[in-house]
Design a protein around this motif. Structure first.
Motif, PDB file in Angstrom:
ATOM      1  N   ALA A  21       0.805  -1.174   0.062  1.00 20.13           N
ATOM      2  CA  ALA A  21      -0.033  -0.216   0.072  1.00 20.13           C
ATOM      3  C   ALA A  21       1.235   1.123  -0.298  1.00 20.13           C
ATOM      4  N   GLU A  22       1.925   1.004   0.925  1.00 19.61           N
ATOM      5  CA  GLU A  22       2.501   2.510   0.830  1.00 19.61           C
ATOM      6  C   GLU A  22       3.576   2.684  -0.551  1.00 19.61           C
ATOM      7  N   SER A  25       0.969   4.297  -2.845  1.00 19.02           N
ATOM      8  CA  SER A  25       0.699   5.595  -2.026  1.00 19.02           C
ATOM      9  C   SER A  25       2.108   6.814  -2.656  1.00 19.02           C
ATOM     10  N   GLN A  26       3.407   5.871  -2.676  1.00 16.77           N
ATOM     11  CA  GLN A  26       5.078   6.395  -2.699  1.00 16.77           C
ATOM     12  C   GLN A  26       4.434   7.130  -4.725  1.00 16.77           C
ATOM     13  N   PRO A  30      -3.830   7.591  -4.557  1.00 21.12           N
ATOM     14  CA  PRO A  30      -5.026   7.009  -3.752  1.00 21.12           C
ATOM     15  C   PRO A  30      -5.130   5.905  -2.552  1.00 21.12           C
ATOM     16  N   VAL A  31      -4.747   5.711  -1.705  1.00 23.20           N
ATOM     17  CA  VAL A  31      -4.956   4.826  -0.594  1.00 23.20           C
ATOM     18  C   VAL A  31      -6.225   4.664   0.858  1.00 23.20           C
ATOM     19  N   ASP A  33      -7.346   2.639   3.303  1.00 22.16           N
ATOM     20  CA  ASP A  33      -7.201   1.627   4.248  1.00 22.16           C
ATOM     21  C   ASP A  33      -7.987   1.402   5.256  1.00 22.16           C
TER      22      ASP A  33
END
Length: 201
Positions: A21-22, A25-26, A30-31, A33
């Protein structure tokens, strides 16, 4: 921009969902959670917390009026009805907030992180299912190290979730998270490009 493509990210415990997920995101994706949303919907003043208090009593609140998660866990641990009652309160609130954030996202695709995506039927809300897969032995070792628990406890937690084969049969895409971090980054980037191409066809 129309409704974004929704990628449901899931995987067994300690499979590396947060790392993946990170990575998305990088890349500017859009994540959303659901674990984070689950904490939001039970904040003081939220309707879900009031409903939990009405169902379980003041013993599930701490001195500041926040939810005492440990006390609540202890109440529902071996009480299937209590667990069902809690889920009936929290799951609709989590789902509604997640769907609102998907609708508001100004992006070609979003990643929706749901640990129990398949077990709880969230796969019906997404366009594609991305499973983060790791060998059970790897999950177990990570879990023991991360949480400082015994091999038996780690195995019990793994056994309480859907097995790998059940998840993999539902997967549209799979990231194998059992190698070096560089390999993981490459897998994420390849899927990122794939998802972008899917939104332009």
């Amino acid at each position: 921009m129309g409704k974004p493509l929704v990628i449901g990210l899931t995987g067994g415990i300690a499979s590396g969902k947060s790392s993946v997920a990170e990575g998305f995101s990088q890349l500017g994706v859009p994540v959303i959670d659901t674990d984070a949303i689950a904490r939001e919907v039970v904040a003081p003043g939220m309707p879900a917390l009031n409903a939990i208090k009405a169902r379980f009593g003041n013993s599930v609140l701490d001195a500041t009026g926040q939810l005492n998660r440990r006390a609540l866990r202890n109440l529902i641990f071996e009480d299937a009805q209590a667990r069902a009652d809690l889920e009936a309160i929290t799951h609709p609130a989590i789902r509604d907030l997640a769907l609102n954030r998907i609708a508001a996202a100004d992006a070609k695709y979003v990643v929706l992180v749901v640990p129990l995506l398949i077990e709880k039927g969230w796969d019906r809300l997404v366009d594609r299912v991305l499973v983060i897969d790791a060998p059970e032995s790897t999950q177990k070792a990570r879990l023991m190290q991360r949480d400082g628990i015994s091999a038996e406890k780690a195995q019990a937690i793994i056994n309480s979730q859907a097995d790998r084969s059940s998840r993999l049969t539902k997967a549209d895409d799979v990231i194998h998270n059992d190698a070096a971090l560089e390999s993981l980054d490459n897998e994420i980037l390849a899927l990122h490009n794939k998802y972008l191409s899917l939104t332009t066809t």
